[in-house]
Design a protein around this motif. Structure first.
Motif, short mmCIF file in Angstrom:
data_model
loop_
_atom_site.label_atom_id
_atom_site.label_comp_id
_atom_site.label_asym_id
_atom_site.label_seq_id
_atom_site.Cartn_x
_atom_site.Cartn_y
_atom_site.Cartn_z
N ALA A 10 34.24 -4.44 -94.21
CA ALA A 10 34.29 -3.76 -92.92
C ALA A 10 33.59 -2.40 -93.02
O ALA A 10 32.84 -2.00 -92.13
CB ALA A 10 35.74 -3.60 -92.46
N HIS A 11 33.83 -1.70 -94.13
CA HIS A 11 33.17 -0.40 -94.34
C HIS A 11 31.66 -0.59 -94.45
O HIS A 11 30.88 0.17 -93.84
CB HIS A 11 33.73 0.27 -95.60
N ALA A 12 31.24 -1.59 -95.21
CA ALA A 12 29.81 -1.87 -95.35
C ALA A 12 29.19 -2.22 -94.00
O ALA A 12 28.07 -1.79 -93.69
CB ALA A 12 29.59 -2.99 -96.36
N ASP A 13 29.91 -2.98 -93.20
CA ASP A 13 29.41 -3.34 -91.87
C ASP A 13 29.25 -2.09 -91.00
O ASP A 13 28.24 -1.93 -90.30
CB ASP A 13 30.34 -4.33 -91.18
N HIS A 17 25.73 -0.70 -89.51
CA HIS A 17 25.54 -0.43 -88.08
C HIS A 17 25.15 1.03 -87.85
O HIS A 17 24.28 1.34 -87.01
CB HIS A 17 26.80 -0.78 -87.28
N SER A 18 25.75 1.94 -88.60
CA SER A 18 25.41 3.35 -88.48
C SER A 18 23.96 3.59 -88.90
O SER A 18 23.23 4.35 -88.25
CB SER A 18 26.36 4.19 -89.33
N LEU A 19 23.53 2.92 -89.97
CA LEU A 19 22.13 3.03 -90.41
C LEU A 19 21.20 2.51 -89.33
O LEU A 19 20.20 3.15 -89.00
CB LEU A 19 21.92 2.27 -91.72
N ARG A 20 21.54 1.37 -88.75
CA ARG A 20 20.73 0.81 -87.68
C ARG A 20 20.63 1.78 -86.50
O ARG A 20 19.55 2.05 -85.99
CB ARG A 20 21.30 -0.50 -87.19
N ASP A 21 21.77 2.32 -86.09
CA ASP A 21 21.78 3.26 -84.97
C ASP A 21 20.95 4.51 -85.28
O ASP A 21 20.25 5.02 -84.41
CB ASP A 21 23.22 3.66 -84.61
N ILE A 111 20.75 13.54 -85.84
CA ILE A 111 20.84 12.13 -85.46
C ILE A 111 21.93 11.43 -86.27
O ILE A 111 22.74 10.68 -85.73
CB ILE A 111 19.48 11.43 -85.66
N VAL A 112 21.98 11.68 -87.58
CA VAL A 112 22.99 11.06 -88.43
C VAL A 112 24.39 11.48 -87.98
O VAL A 112 25.31 10.66 -87.89
CB VAL A 112 22.76 11.40 -89.92
#
Length: 143
Positions: A10-13, A17-21, A111-112
């Motif tokens: 779940a953390h990796a997901d 998703h955060s990286l994608r965003d 952004i991050v």
């Protein structure tokens, strides 16, 4: 053991998703569009106070020196980095920061932070089940 890997997944997901965003936000904004390699070289140079050379970057990132040189060519074209002669060894070239590079890093950090905050809000928000899923669960409990 499966239970302990679920929180990790779940953390990796969430991180993915955060990286994608973050990448999507970078692509949408006005400014340079860097490849993954160029971004890796840029961040390696800017997140460390030590001086960097092509040879050192190649070793640290485990890529060839020509690949680092191509990435630096692009970063120099965008004025995000500069190569200067090493005053201690004129045969060596040091990678130095630029005002534009400092601004790019500042924008990237913003952004991050924004995408991380948005991800945290999603995690904190209560999960609402779809009406059908709620009804199915209610029927299961009733039986």
């Amino acid at each position: 053991m499966a239970k302990s890997s679920q929180p990790n997944q779940a953390h990796a997901d969430r991180m993915t998703h955060s990286l994608r965003d973050t990448v999507v936000a970078m692509v949408r904004r006005d400014g340079p569009d860097l490849s993954a390699r160029q971004l890796a070289v840029f961040l390696t140079c800017y997140l460390s106070d030590s001086a960097h050379t092509v040879r050192g970057l190649a070793a640290e990132l485990n890529v060839s020196k020509p690949a680092i040189t191509r990435a630096l060519d692009r970063l120099e074209d965008l004025r995000l980095a500069r190569r200067t002669a090493d005053p201690m060894d004129r045969r060596s070239v040091l990678i130095t920061h630029t005002p534009q590079g400092n601004g790019f890093l500042r924008d990237l950090r913003t952004i991050v932070n924004e995408t991380s905050a948005a991800a945290q809000e999603k995690v904190a928000a209560p999960v609402r089940k779809a009406p059908r899923a709620r009804r199915t669960e209610e029927l299961r409990r009733a039986s």
